[in-house]
Design a protein around this motif. Sequence first.
Motif, mmCIF file in Angstrom:
data_model
loop_
_atom_site.group_PDB
_atom_site.id
_atom_site.type_symbol
_atom_site.label_atom_id
_atom_site.label_comp_id
_atom_site.label_asym_id
_atom_site.label_seq_id
_atom_site.Cartn_x
_atom_site.Cartn_y
_atom_site.Cartn_z
ATOM 1 N N LYS A 1 5.004 13.170 1.969
ATOM 2 C CA LYS A 1 5.163 13.689 3.321
ATOM 3 C C LYS A 1 4.640 12.660 4.323
ATOM 4 C CE LYS A 1 4.722 18.547 1.939
ATOM 5 N NZ LYS A 1 3.955 19.802 2.114
ATOM 6 N N GLY A 2 5.298 12.587 5.461
ATOM 7 C CA GLY A 2 4.849 11.686 6.514
ATOM 8 C C GLY A 2 5.235 10.236 6.315
ATOM 9 N N ARG A 3 6.133 9.975 5.383
ATOM 10 C CA ARG A 3 6.590 8.600 5.180
ATOM 11 C C ARG A 3 7.554 8.244 6.311
ATOM 12 N NH1 ARG A 3 10.018 5.689 1.055
ATOM 13 N NH2 ARG A 3 8.837 3.821 0.497
ATOM 14 N N THR A 4 7.334 7.091 6.948
ATOM 15 C CA THR A 4 8.114 6.705 8.123
ATOM 16 C C THR A 4 9.489 6.191 7.725
ATOM 17 O OG1 THR A 4 7.340 4.412 8.147
ATOM 18 C CG2 THR A 4 5.966 6.053 9.272
ATOM 19 N N ALA A 5 10.374 6.119 8.711
ATOM 20 C CA ALA A 5 11.710 5.573 8.484
ATOM 21 C C ALA A 5 11.623 4.102 8.082
ATOM 22 C CB ALA A 5 12.560 5.724 9.742
ATOM 23 N N GLN A 6 10.660 3.391 8.672
ATOM 24 C CA GLN A 6 10.478 1.978 8.316
ATOM 25 C C GLN A 6 10.106 1.829 6.850
ATOM 26 O OE1 GLN A 6 7.504 0.512 11.009
ATOM 27 N NE2 GLN A 6 8.980 0.010 12.610
ATOM 28 N N GLN A 7 9.198 2.668 6.382
ATOM 29 C CA GLN A 7 8.789 2.606 4.984
ATOM 30 C C GLN A 7 9.970 2.901 4.055
ATOM 31 O OE1 GLN A 7 5.485 5.404 5.381
ATOM 32 N NE2 GLN A 7 4.059 3.774 4.793
ATOM 33 N N SER A 8 10.797 3.851 4.444
ATOM 34 C CA SER A 8 11.968 4.194 3.637
ATOM 35 C C SER A 8 12.955 3.036 3.591
ATOM 36 C CB SER A 8 12.650 5.441 4.200
ATOM 37 O OG SER A 8 11.804 6.565 4.118
ATOM 38 N N GLN A 9 13.177 2.395 4.748
ATOM 39 C CA GLN A 9 14.114 1.277 4.813
ATOM 40 C C GLN A 9 13.618 0.099 3.971
ATOM 41 O OE1 GLN A 9 14.499 0.445 8.971
ATOM 42 N NE2 GLN A 9 15.430 2.420 9.441
ATOM 43 N N VAL A 10 12.340 -0.223 4.103
ATOM 44 C CA VAL A 10 11.782 -1.333 3.339
ATOM 45 C C VAL A 10 11.780 -0.998 1.858
ATOM 46 C CG1 VAL A 10 9.685 -2.658 2.887
ATOM 47 C CG2 VAL A 10 10.393 -2.233 5.234
ATOM 48 N N GLY A 11 11.425 0.243 1.516
ATOM 49 C CA GLY A 11 11.410 0.659 0.118
ATOM 50 C C GLY A 11 12.774 0.515 -0.529
ATOM 51 N N ALA A 12 13.830 0.837 0.221
ATOM 52 C CA ALA A 12 15.186 0.707 -0.306
ATOM 53 C C ALA A 12 15.516 -0.754 -0.593
ATOM 54 C CB ALA A 12 16.192 1.290 0.681
ATOM 55 N N GLN A 13 15.059 -1.659 0.281
ATOM 56 C CA GLN A 13 15.309 -3.082 0.059
ATOM 57 C C GLN A 13 14.511 -3.609 -1.131
ATOM 58 O OE1 GLN A 13 17.704 -4.720 1.738
ATOM 59 N NE2 GLN A 13 18.063 -2.741 2.717
ATOM 60 N N ASP B 1 10.249 5.570 -8.556
ATOM 61 C CA ASP B 1 9.898 5.204 -7.191
ATOM 62 C C ASP B 1 10.579 6.119 -6.170
ATOM 63 O OD1 ASP B 1 12.467 4.163 -7.379
ATOM 64 O OD2 ASP B 1 11.860 2.079 -7.163
ATOM 65 N N GLY B 2 11.861 6.402 -6.394
ATOM 66 C CA GLY B 2 12.564 7.313 -5.490
ATOM 67 C C GLY B 2 12.043 8.729 -5.581
ATOM 68 N N LYS B 3 11.675 9.143 -6.781
ATOM 69 C CA LYS B 3 11.124 10.489 -6.989
ATOM 70 C C LYS B 3 9.813 10.648 -6.210
ATOM 71 C CE LYS B 3 10.296 13.651 -10.881
ATOM 72 N NZ LYS B 3 11.477 14.481 -10.687
ATOM 73 N N ILE B 4 8.982 9.620 -6.266
ATOM 74 C CA ILE B 4 7.720 9.642 -5.528
ATOM 75 C C ILE B 4 7.975 9.664 -4.026
ATOM 76 C CG2 ILE B 4 5.639 8.306 -4.993
ATOM 77 C CD1 ILE B 4 5.757 7.287 -7.908
ATOM 78 N N ALA B 5 8.915 8.822 -3.575
ATOM 79 C CA ALA B 5 9.209 8.726 -2.140
ATOM 80 C C ALA B 5 9.686 10.064 -1.583
ATOM 81 C CB ALA B 5 10.258 7.649 -1.897
ATOM 82 N N ARG B 6 10.518 10.778 -2.341
ATOM 83 C CA ARG B 6 11.044 12.058 -1.862
ATOM 84 C C ARG B 6 9.966 13.132 -1.768
ATOM 85 N NH1 ARG B 6 15.389 10.172 -4.988
ATOM 86 N NH2 ARG B 6 14.610 11.214 -6.865
ATOM 87 N N LYS B 7 8.916 13.009 -2.571
ATOM 88 C CA LYS B 7 7.857 14.018 -2.566
ATOM 89 C C LYS B 7 6.765 13.722 -1.545
ATOM 90 C CE LYS B 7 8.339 15.797 -7.256
ATOM 91 N NZ LYS B 7 7.645 16.073 -8.551
ATOM 92 N N TYR C 1 0.819 -1.214 0.000
ATOM 93 C CA TYR C 1 0.000 0.000 0.000
ATOM 94 C C TYR C 1 0.851 1.261 0.000
ATOM 95 C CZ TYR C 1 -3.791 -3.200 1.112
ATOM 96 O OH TYR C 1 -4.701 -4.224 1.069
ATOM 97 N N ASP C 2 2.155 1.092 -0.012
ATOM 98 C CA ASP C 2 3.068 2.228 -0.053
ATOM 99 C C ASP C 2 3.281 2.612 -1.519
ATOM 100 O OD1 ASP C 2 4.879 4.124 1.037
ATOM 101 O OD2 ASP C 2 6.565 2.818 0.544
ATOM 102 N N LEU C 3 2.960 3.856 -1.886
ATOM 103 C CA LEU C 3 2.970 4.274 -3.287
ATOM 104 C C LEU C 3 4.312 4.055 -3.976
ATOM 105 C CD1 LEU C 3 1.268 5.418 -5.557
ATOM 106 C CD2 LEU C 3 1.860 7.727 -4.776
ATOM 107 N N PRO C 4 5.463 4.403 -3.352
ATOM 108 C CA PRO C 4 6.738 4.113 -4.022
ATOM 109 C C PRO C 4 6.947 2.622 -4.274
ATOM 110 C CG PRO C 4 7.061 5.731 -2.289
ATOM 111 C CD PRO C 4 5.670 5.205 -2.131
ATOM 112 N N ASN C 5 6.503 1.777 -3.338
ATOM 113 C CA ASN C 5 6.628 0.332 -3.545
ATOM 114 C C ASN C 5 5.742 -0.141 -4.691
ATOM 115 O OD1 ASN C 5 8.484 0.048 -1.515
ATOM 116 N ND2 ASN C 5 7.037 -0.688 0.013
ATOM 117 N N ILE C 6 4.560 0.475 -4.829
ATOM 118 C CA ILE C 6 3.682 0.135 -5.952
ATOM 119 C C ILE C 6 4.390 0.446 -7.269
ATOM 120 C CG2 ILE C 6 1.536 0.742 -7.136
ATOM 121 C CD1 ILE C 6 0.290 1.229 -4.374
#
Length: 220
Positions: A72-84, A64-70, A21-26
């Motif tokens: 707001k309110g994305r957690t550190a966990q979401q960022s870590q998982v998204g990177a993996q 995906d990274g472009k979306i993630a950077r834009k 359900y995380d947009l960058p992961n989608i």
Amino acid sequence: MPLAKTGSNPSTPPSILSLAYDLPNICSLVGLLSALLALYFAMTGNYQAAMIGLIWAVFFDWNDGKIARKMKGRTAQQSQVGAQVDSLIDIVSFGICPAVILLSYGDYSPWLIPGAFLIVAAGVLRLSYFNVFGLGGKSTYQGLAYDNNAIILVFVFLLESFITISAFTVVLYITLIALSALNVAPVITPKLNGGVWYYVLALYTLAITLIYGWLLLSNP
């Protein structure tokens, strides 16, 4: 290592499906679908369609990274998982996919296995290194970025219509070995997936899609 909130008491990790359900992961997963289609078409001998899938895998990887950077309110966990998620998909899109294209185009000759292995192994080493050490500077990498493998490969494949199958197999083999070496080479290369380069890639993706789409229609 399971993810936990910051603090003395570890929290229950989120469900695996909640990551979808995380947009960058989608966006990353759509890129994975593009790579899977490229693999399918390569294994069935439809290399023009495979090139279209491969270049769109790059485009979604850049987004995906472009979306993630834009966001707001994305957690550190979401960022870590998204990177993996992004890193694992990169192995499929820019390592396994080119390897299968080489093997399929060369009619699965065992002589092609070393080249296929090198392009995947270089990615495993490169992405593991990047996950630990990150960028070489604010906007540079050590070695050639892994997504460039696909960007270069879809361009090189334009030669396929002009030379014999055996000759192009050699070209393809040499190209992938050279890319493998550059992926892990101790040289500094610029990070291109931002600024004007994003629009360059968008135009390149459109051009590659139109060219290979026309080739598909011309040679049904």
